[in-house]
Design a protein around this motif. Sequence first.
Motif, PDB file in Angstrom:
ATOM      1  N   TYR A  35     -18.931   5.352  72.291  1.00 49.27           N
ATOM      2  CA  TYR A  35     -18.119   5.458  73.551  1.00 49.27           C
ATOM      3  C   TYR A  35     -17.838   3.964  73.767  1.00 49.27           C
ATOM      4  O   TYR A  35     -18.773   2.975  73.797  1.00 49.27           O
ATOM      5  N   GLY A  42     -14.387   4.864  83.412  1.00 46.92           N
ATOM      6  CA  GLY A  42     -15.531   5.503  82.940  1.00 46.92           C
ATOM      7  C   GLY A  42     -15.973   5.230  81.304  1.00 46.92           C
ATOM      8  O   GLY A  42     -15.761   4.044  80.927  1.00 46.92           O
ATOM      9  N   LEU A  43     -16.477   6.308  80.535  1.00 48.33           N
ATOM     10  CA  LEU A  43     -16.694   6.060  79.166  1.00 48.33           C
ATOM     11  C   LEU A  43     -15.549   6.936  78.385  1.00 48.33           C
ATOM     12  O   LEU A  43     -15.100   7.947  78.801  1.00 48.33           O
ATOM     13  N   PHE A  90     -21.616   2.130  74.124  1.00 42.79           N
ATOM     14  CA  PHE A  90     -22.521   3.219  74.062  1.00 42.79           C
ATOM     15  C   PHE A  90     -22.670   4.315  73.088  1.00 42.79           C
ATOM     16  O   PHE A  90     -21.474   4.961  72.693  1.00 42.79           O
ATOM     17  N   GLN A 100     -25.273  15.573  75.910  1.00 44.90           N
ATOM     18  CA  GLN A 100     -25.447  14.428  75.398  1.00 44.90           C
ATOM     19  C   GLN A 100     -26.356  13.356  76.009  1.00 44.90           C
ATOM     20  O   GLN A 100     -26.346  13.336  77.214  1.00 44.90           O
ATOM     21  N   PHE A 102     -27.586   9.193  76.154  1.00 43.79           N
ATOM     22  CA  PHE A 102     -27.038   7.948  75.601  1.00 43.79           C
ATOM     23  C   PHE A 102     -28.062   6.842  75.093  1.00 43.79           C
ATOM     24  O   PHE A 102     -29.350   6.949  75.777  1.00 43.79           O
ATOM     25  N   GLY A 103     -27.685   5.761  74.321  1.00 38.17           N
ATOM     26  CA  GLY A 103     -28.547   4.669  74.174  1.00 38.17           C
ATOM     27  C   GLY A 103     -28.592   3.878  75.047  1.00 38.17           C
ATOM     28  O   GLY A 103     -27.498   3.906  75.918  1.00 38.17           O
ATOM     29  N   PRO A 104     -29.057   2.447  75.166  1.00 41.28           N
ATOM     30  CA  PRO A 104     -29.238   1.639  76.255  1.00 41.28           C
ATOM     31  C   PRO A 104     -28.017   0.610  76.113  1.00 41.28           C
ATOM     32  O   PRO A 104     -27.542   0.096  77.149  1.00 41.28           O
ATOM     33  N   ARG A 107     -23.336  -4.754  74.643  1.00 42.78           N
ATOM     34  CA  ARG A 107     -22.371  -5.584  75.410  1.00 42.78           C
ATOM     35  C   ARG A 107     -21.884  -6.575  74.524  1.00 42.78           C
ATOM     36  O   ARG A 107     -22.513  -7.658  73.959  1.00 42.78           O
TER      37      ARG A 107
ATOM     38  N   PHE B  34     -21.190  18.010  84.087  1.00 36.12           N
ATOM     39  CA  PHE B  34     -22.364  17.349  84.196  1.00 36.12           C
ATOM     40  C   PHE B  34     -22.062  16.187  85.041  1.00 36.12           C
ATOM     41  O   PHE B  34     -21.013  15.807  85.492  1.00 36.12           O
ATOM     42  N   TYR B  36     -23.760  12.236  85.592  1.00 35.98           N
ATOM     43  CA  TYR B  36     -24.692  11.188  85.051  1.00 35.98           C
ATOM     44  C   TYR B  36     -24.752  10.147  86.200  1.00 35.98           C
ATOM     45  O   TYR B  36     -23.730   9.911  86.799  1.00 35.98           O
ATOM     46  N   GLN B  38     -25.608   5.853  86.419  1.00 42.05           N
ATOM     47  CA  GLN B  38     -25.870   4.620  85.787  1.00 42.05           C
ATOM     48  C   GLN B  38     -26.369   3.497  86.974  1.00 42.05           C
ATOM     49  O   GLN B  38     -25.380   3.164  87.629  1.00 42.05           O
ATOM     50  N   ASN B  41     -26.446  -2.621  85.298  1.00 42.62           N
ATOM     51  CA  ASN B  41     -26.834  -3.038  83.859  1.00 42.62           C
ATOM     52  C   ASN B  41     -27.959  -2.321  83.147  1.00 42.62           C
ATOM     53  O   ASN B  41     -28.741  -2.502  82.317  1.00 42.62           O
ATOM     54  N   LYS B  42     -27.756  -0.877  83.375  1.00 43.72           N
ATOM     55  CA  LYS B  42     -28.473   0.124  82.521  1.00 43.72           C
ATOM     56  C   LYS B  42     -27.779   1.160  81.835  1.00 43.72           C
ATOM     57  O   LYS B  42     -26.289   1.045  82.081  1.00 43.72           O
ATOM     58  N   GLY B  43     -28.316   2.070  81.228  1.00 45.61           N
ATOM     59  CA  GLY B  43     -27.776   3.174  80.563  1.00 45.61           C
ATOM     60  C   GLY B  43     -27.269   4.281  81.338  1.00 45.61           C
ATOM     61  O   GLY B  43     -27.353   4.024  82.702  1.00 45.61           O
ATOM     62  N   LEU B  44     -26.885   5.458  80.945  1.00 51.26           N
ATOM     63  CA  LEU B  44     -26.521   6.573  81.409  1.00 51.26           C
ATOM     64  C   LEU B  44     -27.620   7.604  81.654  1.00 51.26           C
ATOM     65  O   LEU B  44     -28.357   7.930  80.329  1.00 51.26           O
ATOM     66  N   LEU B  46     -28.819  11.619  82.601  1.00 49.69           N
ATOM     67  CA  LEU B  46     -28.215  12.791  82.934  1.00 49.69           C
ATOM     68  C   LEU B  46     -29.071  13.337  84.227  1.00 49.69           C
ATOM     69  O   LEU B  46     -30.307  13.077  84.523  1.00 49.69           O
ATOM     70  N   GLU B  88     -23.896   3.901  89.990  1.00 46.28           N
ATOM     71  CA  GLU B  88     -22.518   4.472  89.710  1.00 46.28           C
ATOM     72  C   GLU B  88     -22.712   5.839  89.425  1.00 46.28           C
ATOM     73  O   GLU B  88     -23.402   6.246  88.230  1.00 46.28           O
ATOM     74  N   PHE B  90     -20.891   9.290  87.549  1.00 43.28           N
ATOM     75  CA  PHE B  90     -19.869   9.834  86.754  1.00 43.28           C
ATOM     76  C   PHE B  90     -19.948  11.489  86.635  1.00 43.28           C
ATOM     77  O   PHE B  90     -21.028  12.113  86.184  1.00 43.28           O
ATOM     78  N   LEU B 103     -17.310  14.597  75.348  1.00 39.39           N
ATOM     79  CA  LEU B 103     -17.488  14.381  76.752  1.00 39.39           C
ATOM     80  C   LEU B 103     -16.169  13.639  77.406  1.00 39.39           C
ATOM     81  O   LEU B 103     -15.718  12.826  76.586  1.00 39.39           O
ATOM     82  N   PHE B 105     -15.090  11.558  80.748  1.00 37.15           N
ATOM     83  CA  PHE B 105     -15.526  11.091  81.885  1.00 37.15           C
ATOM     84  C   PHE B 105     -14.631  10.940  83.123  1.00 37.15           C
ATOM     85  O   PHE B 105     -13.213  10.626  82.674  1.00 37.15           O
TER      86      PHE B 105
END
Lengths: 111, 115
Positions: A35, A42-43, A90, A100, A102-104, A107, B34, B36, B38, B41-44, B46, B88, B90, B103, B105
């Motif tokens: 994504y 969003g993604l 991502f 699902q 997600f990875g970190p 950028r 779902f 999610y 965030q 500066n981090k990932g998502l 659940l 944030e 989602f 998915l 979003f």
Amino acid sequence: DAGITQSPRHKVTETGTPVTLRCHQTENHRYMYWYRQDPGHGLRLIHYSYGVKDTDKGEVSDGYSVSRSKTEDFLLTLESATSSQTSVYFCAIKEDTDTQYFGPGTRLTVL
Amino acid sequence: AQSVTQLDSHVSVSEGTPVLLRCNYSSSYSPSLFWYVQHPNKGLQLLLKYTSAATLVKGINGFEAEFKKSETSFHLTKPSAHMSDAAEYFCVVSDLGDSSYKLIFGSGTRLLVRP
């Protein structure tokens, strides 16, 4: 922790250069996804894979290609990067349910 | 086709007051829904998931969401906001009839928590 790593975590490149992002998982999940995240959107799905050598396009696939030669690795390639591909990328895996994880993120800045 | 609309791009609350983040969806089949989160500066991460077992879904950190089919809504709530909830959020839909399991979003709601 779904055991997902992404590399590199940050990258700056120039317009017209090729770029490959790597997603690695440790738990043998069949489905993997790429994504991109942009402000206000969003993604959005770029490509996904449902097995080794099995991939398909998402909604924003133009300018991107993917490969999956091993279950654990899913590569995203920008053949010739453009400034519009500056984004946060991502990777995700799908567990046996439809959840699902997600990875970190990576950028990417294209100058 | 599936889609998700998050009705507020920004929500600001005081610490200790309730949180309501609104989400409407459209789906051709039976949806999975779902939320999610965030952090900057981090990932998502659940928060919670609805898959038709129960219309009121409890998630992590005191959040919950209620699936209302008649209103096609899946709003996220929390009784009392904490400073650490600033992030944030989602809302996401996935159709069980879609073999890609992709998915979709929403555009996100940024939650600000005031001291």
